[in-house]
Design an enzyme around this catalytic site. Structure first.
Site, PDB file in Angstrom:
ATOM      1  N   HIS A  32       0.744  -1.246   0.067  1.00 10.68           N
ATOM      2  CA  HIS A  32      -0.098   0.038   0.086  1.00 10.68           C
ATOM      3  C   HIS A  32       0.811   1.170   0.008  1.00 10.68           C
ATOM      4  O   HIS A  32       0.349   2.033  -0.331  1.00 10.68           O
ATOM      5  CB  HIS A  32      -1.017  -0.094   1.124  1.00 10.68           C
ATOM      6  CG  HIS A  32      -0.517   0.398   2.647  1.00 10.68           C
ATOM      7  ND1 HIS A  32       0.110  -0.598   3.435  1.00 10.68           N
ATOM      8  CD2 HIS A  32      -0.332   1.514   3.328  1.00 10.68           C
ATOM      9  CE1 HIS A  32       0.539  -0.040   4.422  1.00 10.68           C
ATOM     10  NE2 HIS A  32       0.335   1.298   4.603  1.00 10.68           N
TER      11      HIS A  32
ATOM     12  N   LYS B 103       0.550   5.728  -1.875  1.00  7.25           N
ATOM     13  CA  LYS B 103       0.612   6.897  -1.056  1.00  7.25           C
ATOM     14  C   LYS B 103       0.982   8.075  -1.977  1.00  7.25           C
ATOM     15  O   LYS B 103       1.879   7.911  -2.628  1.00  7.25           O
ATOM     16  CB  LYS B 103       1.500   6.834   0.146  1.00  7.25           C
ATOM     17  CG  LYS B 103       1.110   5.885   1.184  1.00  7.25           C
ATOM     18  CD  LYS B 103       2.166   5.958   2.453  1.00  7.25           C
ATOM     19  CE  LYS B 103       1.690   5.096   3.369  1.00  7.25           C
ATOM     20  NZ  LYS B 103       1.258   5.338   4.740  1.00  7.25           N
TER      21      LYS B 103
ATOM     22  N   HIS C  81       7.946  -2.162   2.267  1.00  3.43           N
ATOM     23  CA  HIS C  81       7.682  -0.651   1.934  1.00  3.43           C
ATOM     24  C   HIS C  81       8.973  -0.179   1.764  1.00  3.43           C
ATOM     25  O   HIS C  81       9.169   0.766   0.869  1.00  3.43           O
ATOM     26  CB  HIS C  81       6.995  -0.282   3.396  1.00  3.43           C
ATOM     27  CG  HIS C  81       5.934  -0.710   3.611  1.00  3.43           C
ATOM     28  ND1 HIS C  81       4.890  -1.351   2.609  1.00  3.43           N
ATOM     29  CD2 HIS C  81       5.310  -0.837   4.962  1.00  3.43           C
ATOM     30  CE1 HIS C  81       3.777  -1.633   3.372  1.00  3.43           C
ATOM     31  NE2 HIS C  81       3.862  -1.527   4.571  1.00  3.43           N
TER      32      HIS C  81
HETATM   33  C1  BG6 Z   1       1.830  -2.230   7.592  1.00  3.11           C
HETATM   34  C2  BG6 Z   1       2.914  -2.903   8.487  1.00  3.11           C
HETATM   35  O1  BG6 Z   1       2.375  -2.649   6.080  1.00  3.11           O
HETATM   36  O2  BG6 Z   1       2.188  -1.132   7.357  1.00  3.11           O
HETATM   37  C3  BG6 Z   1       2.229  -2.159   9.838  1.00  3.11           C
HETATM   38  O3  BG6 Z   1       2.404  -4.175   8.622  1.00  3.11           O
HETATM   39  C4  BG6 Z   1       2.574  -0.700   9.688  1.00  3.11           C
HETATM   40  O4  BG6 Z   1       3.151  -2.735  10.950  1.00  3.11           O
HETATM   41  C5  BG6 Z   1       1.802  -0.280   8.531  1.00  3.11           C
HETATM   42  O5  BG6 Z   1       2.133   0.053  10.968  1.00  3.11           O
HETATM   43  C6  BG6 Z   1       2.174   1.197   8.195  1.00  3.11           C
HETATM   44  O6  BG6 Z   1       1.467   1.597   7.219  1.00  3.11           O
HETATM   45  P1  BG6 Z   1       0.905   3.188   7.345  1.00  3.11           P
HETATM   46  O7  BG6 Z   1       0.081   3.557   6.097  1.00  3.11           O
HETATM   47  O8  BG6 Z   1       0.083   3.386   8.406  1.00  3.11           O
HETATM   48  O9  BG6 Z   1       2.127   4.038   7.433  1.00  3.11           O
END
Ligand code: BG6
Length: 461
Positions: free
Chosen positions: A176, A180, A238
């Protein structure tokens, strides 16, 4: 858009905090109109309980809209390992589709740990809940949440399993972060501004820092997190995808497939150099965590990229839970300019790209101090994206779902990217890095200072 959305793992943290709120967002903006959502998970609870859990994650909830979502939301307890449940679920879904006049387009979301991906895929395929898409019939797309596997071998096994049932254009391995706003903007920032590209190499860049700090703790995700840790949970996906976007060569066009091609190419050349792990105090008492666990909740890693553009430039990756604040940020630190003043040296220029919680970028330059003849001070040229667009920018999971509904693969991760990042992650764990304890609300273990000194890391603020 006419679609049936099936969420496996509908009672989990992801569905509750991200997916159901994102679907609500799509309904609110009228991007989802004729639909049903069918959740399934092991828990024998009512549909009201599933929805109540998610409701608290939605800001500015409109009760009428929520009611209309609730009328199209269904839930069935299911055992992922038992195919009979899938046969029953298929009949249930078909009845609902008839009732709501839906043509049978299906989007299946595997919001479960990756251990279930293979068995889920087998059962949705064998029961007929999901089919290979044909040119004339309704479409079927299947989303696999990250992390895809637990290491290189498990990722390869899962991939071989799902490829037996679905064609690559139906498969969405997603991250995801790639949806962003400022991450999408990264490639545009680099390749539509002539001022950056000539400097984007080891001749002018001193180091690059990619930081994903989170204030939150592991909370009720202990069982999952303890098996994964910060590197598998964040770095493998990520953080390495951010690195790939920052470091890739210019794609032929700024479009999904060309960008994926370049991201994949750069990941082949990333090499791990050194690192240090941390675990926050109190982690061991988290529900689901092993009493003697050495799982890292914080990591700082140094990597390099073995290619002509980046040889010699360190990439510092830092991530942790229980940090002072939430902050996803990238610093591109340029080399110092040759000093021609009486007071030397001059500060490095650097470009800071802020991804979360506020989005934007700032370029730090040197300028003359007012009144002084040859004294300089750092000045910031700032673009605050969130100040201008925060209200209208959709959240990452909304963009992700919308892209999959449109059939666009630009946000999906290719399997070779996943393989290369696991290759590096396996190497990191093979080194058995020391794990130091740190206080919640700090910036990581004290020992990070020693590590920074050893490697000459200069932390930008
Ligand atoms: C997820 C992780 O993929 O991303 C989580 O499993 C993390 O541990 C999260 O908290 C962070 O995503 P965002 O969009 O809230 O920064």
């Amino acid at each position: 858009m006419d679609v049936t959305i099936l969420i496996f793992g509908a009672t989990g943290d992801l569905a509750k905090k991200k997916l159901i709120p994102a679907l609500y967002g799509l309904i609110k903006t009228k991007k989802l109109e004729n639909y049903i959502i069918v959740g399934a998970a092991i828990n024998d609870i009512s549909v009201h309980e599933v929805l109540d859990h998610a409701k608290s994650s939605i800001a500015d909830l409109d009760e009428n809209l929520w009611k209309s979502l609730s009328q199209r939301f269904f839930y069935k307890p299911i055992d992922f390992n038992d195919k009979n449940y899938f046969d029953t679920l298929k009949n249930y879904v078909e009845q609902l589709e008839k009732q709501f006049n839906l043509v049978g387009n299906r989007l299946i979301y595997c919001a479960t740990p990756s251990d279930f991906f293979c068995v889920l895929t087998e059962h949705v395929a064998q029961s007929g809940l999901a089919k290979r898409t044909t040119s004339s019939g309704p479409w079927c797309r299947i989303i696999y949440e990250k992390p895809f596997g637990h290491d290189l071998q498990s990722a390869q096994e899962i991939n071989a399993c799902i490829a037996r049932y679905f064609d690559e254009d139906q498969i969405y391995r997603i991250d995801h972060f790639l949806t962003k706003e400022l991450v999408i903007n990264l490639a545009l920032l680099r390749f539509t501004n002539i001022v950056f590209e000539p400097l984007w190499n080891n001749q002018f860049i001193d180091n690059i820092q990619i930081i994903i700090d989170e204030k939150i703790l592991v909370d009720d995700r202990g069982k999952y997190y303890d098996r994964y840790g910060a590197v598998r949970d964040i770095v493998q996906n990520h953080q390495l995808e951010l690195l790939a976007l920052i470091a890739m060569e210019a794609p032929k066009k700024l479009e999904g497939n060309y960008i994926r091609e370049e991201r994949a190419r750069v990941l082949q050349h990333v090499r791990f150099v050194d690192g240090i792990f941390g675990q926050y105090q109190g982690y061991l008492t988290t529900h689901g965590v092993q009493p003697q666990s050495t799982t890292e909740t914080w990591a700082e890693l140094i990597c390099t990229i073995d290619n002509e553009r980046w040889n010699g430039v360190p990439f510092y990756l830092r991530t942790g839970k229980g940090m002072r604040s939430k902050c996803t940020i990238i610093h591109v630190v340029f080399k110092q300019a040759e000093c021609r003043l009486t007071t030397c040296p001059v500060a490095n220029n650097y470009l800071t790209i802020r991804i979360d919680p506020d989005a934007g970028f700032t370029l730090y330059l040197n300028a003359k101090k007012p009144g002084e003849l040859a004294d300089i001070m750092p000045v910031a040229m700032d673009f605050c994206h969130s100040c201008l667009y925060a209200q209208t920018t959709p959240r990452a999971y909304e963009v992700l779902l919308e892209e999959v509904l449109r059939g666009s693969k630009s946000i999906a991760v290719r399997f070779d990217e996943i393989e290369d990042s696991w290759r590096m992650v396996d190497e990191i764990y093979a080194r058995k890095l020391p794990v130091f304890s740190y206080v919640v609300g700090s910036e990581g273990p004290q020992e990070r200072m020693e590590f920074a000194k050893k490697h000459g890391i200069r932390v930008m603020t």
